[in-house]
Enzyme design. Structure first.
Site, PDB file in Angstrom:
ATOM      1  N   ASN A 185      94.070 -14.421  25.940  1.00 40.13           N
ATOM      2  CA  ASN A 185      93.852 -14.598  24.853  1.00 40.13           C
ATOM      3  C   ASN A 185      94.905 -15.133  23.523  1.00 40.13           C
ATOM      4  O   ASN A 185      95.539 -14.093  23.478  1.00 40.13           O
ATOM      5  CB  ASN A 185      92.764 -13.499  24.364  1.00 40.13           C
ATOM      6  CG  ASN A 185      92.047 -13.660  22.900  1.00 40.13           C
ATOM      7  OD1 ASN A 185      92.279 -14.822  22.434  1.00 40.13           O
ATOM      8  ND2 ASN A 185      91.519 -12.658  22.725  1.00 40.13           N
ATOM      9  N   HIS A 214      84.305  -9.977  20.986  1.00 38.03           N
ATOM     10  CA  HIS A 214      85.921  -9.505  21.175  1.00 38.03           C
ATOM     11  C   HIS A 214      85.850  -8.283  19.982  1.00 38.03           C
ATOM     12  O   HIS A 214      85.142  -8.547  18.957  1.00 38.03           O
ATOM     13  CB  HIS A 214      86.651 -10.612  20.873  1.00 38.03           C
ATOM     14  CG  HIS A 214      87.995  -9.790  21.175  1.00 38.03           C
ATOM     15  ND1 HIS A 214      89.042  -9.269  20.329  1.00 38.03           N
ATOM     16  CD2 HIS A 214      88.774 -10.115  22.276  1.00 38.03           C
ATOM     17  CE1 HIS A 214      89.859  -8.793  20.785  1.00 38.03           C
ATOM     18  NE2 HIS A 214      90.060  -9.346  21.991  1.00 38.03           N
ATOM     19  N   GLU A 252      87.700  -2.882  26.710  1.00 33.05           N
ATOM     20  CA  GLU A 252      89.022  -2.783  25.667  1.00 33.05           C
ATOM     21  C   GLU A 252      88.856  -1.726  24.556  1.00 33.05           C
ATOM     22  O   GLU A 252      88.480  -2.106  23.619  1.00 33.05           O
ATOM     23  CB  GLU A 252      89.193  -4.169  25.272  1.00 33.05           C
ATOM     24  CG  GLU A 252      89.354  -5.451  25.987  1.00 33.05           C
ATOM     25  CD  GLU A 252      90.095  -6.556  25.422  1.00 33.05           C
ATOM     26  OE1 GLU A 252      90.957  -7.194  26.035  1.00 33.05           O
ATOM     27  OE2 GLU A 252      89.811  -7.029  24.217  1.00 33.05           O
TER      28      GLU A 252
END
Ligand code: G3P
Length: 226
Positions: free
Chosen positions: A13, A97, A145
């Site tokens: 990313n 995200h 994450e």
């Protein structure tokens, strides 16, 4: 070289780092492409939205958007529709995200619209519970994450291996065909090896590559156990 996303996968990313402004995104994507060609590893890149079409048209590896908006083609000024993301050559998209959250009630729509245009969906989740909830929408990938480890020096694989194992279990319980990725602090081949050992299908990372002095050397190390 195919634009198909295969497993195990390393997704880089680019975020909005200064390093990928101007020609930086294409330059880095081409380094990823050359390592993928040389090693046979599946390396995907997520350039900033403004460069999505430009990079997609120039490299042979899969390119993913960093985000899509839950909008169909039409009166949607400034929104990024899955349809236009697909149209500019992207193979898939990140959704939700940690730095670009999607309200829970819209996540399903983002996944559905993306799947409708044949974009591969990678939904990000902060923890086990959000990963299990995201699994209900049946994306192809869920990337766990922990936000507190993002951008840091310690890989989630050593700082919190448990969250990875538990996410794999929780997601597979909802739908066995969803692939789990992990990210946050991942920087080395050893980290990737550990991630695979914990049941994932690969990693999602950023600073370890984008901010590296020599991204090519880092990438060669990252894929060495694949
Ligand atoms: O999308 C990848 C990410 O949030 C992890 O970032 O810099 O910890 O690899 P980083």
């Amino acid at each position: 070289m195919t634009k198909r996303i295969s497993k195990p996968v390393v997704i880089v990313n680019f975020k909005a780092y200064g390093e990928v402004e101007k020609e930086g995104a294409l330059t880095l994507a081409m380094v990823c492409e050359s390592v993928a060609e040389e090693t046979g590893a599946c390396i995907c890149v997520c350039p900033p939205s403004v460069d999505l079409g430009y990079v997609s048209r120039k490299v042979s590896i899969p390119v993913l958007s960093q985000n899509v908006d839950p909008r169909a083609p039409g009166s949607a000024t400034g929104w990024m529709t899955p349809s236009m993301v697909k149209g500019c050559g992207a193979a898939g998209t990140l959704i939700n995200h940690s730095e670009h959250k999607v309200p829970k009630n819209l996540m399903g729509e983002c996944v559905e619209l993306s799947k409708g245009t044949e974009l591969v969906t990678v939904v990000c989740a902060d923890d086990v519970q959000s990963a299990a909830q995201a699994a209900e929408f049946r994306p192809e990938f869920i990337a766990v994450e922990p936000p507190e480890l993002i951008g840091g020096d310690v890989s989630v694989t050593s700082a919190n291996p448990r969250v990875i194992e538990e996410t794999v279990d929780a997601v597979k319980k909802v739908n066995g065909s969803i692939n789990v990725l992990c990210g946050a602090g991942v920087k080395t081949g050893e980290d990737v090896k550990a991630a695979l050992g914990l049941g994932t299908s690969g990693v999602l990372l950023a600073s370890g590559v984008v901010k590296a002095k020599d991204p090519r050397t880092v990438l060669l190390d990252l894929v060495k156990y694949l």
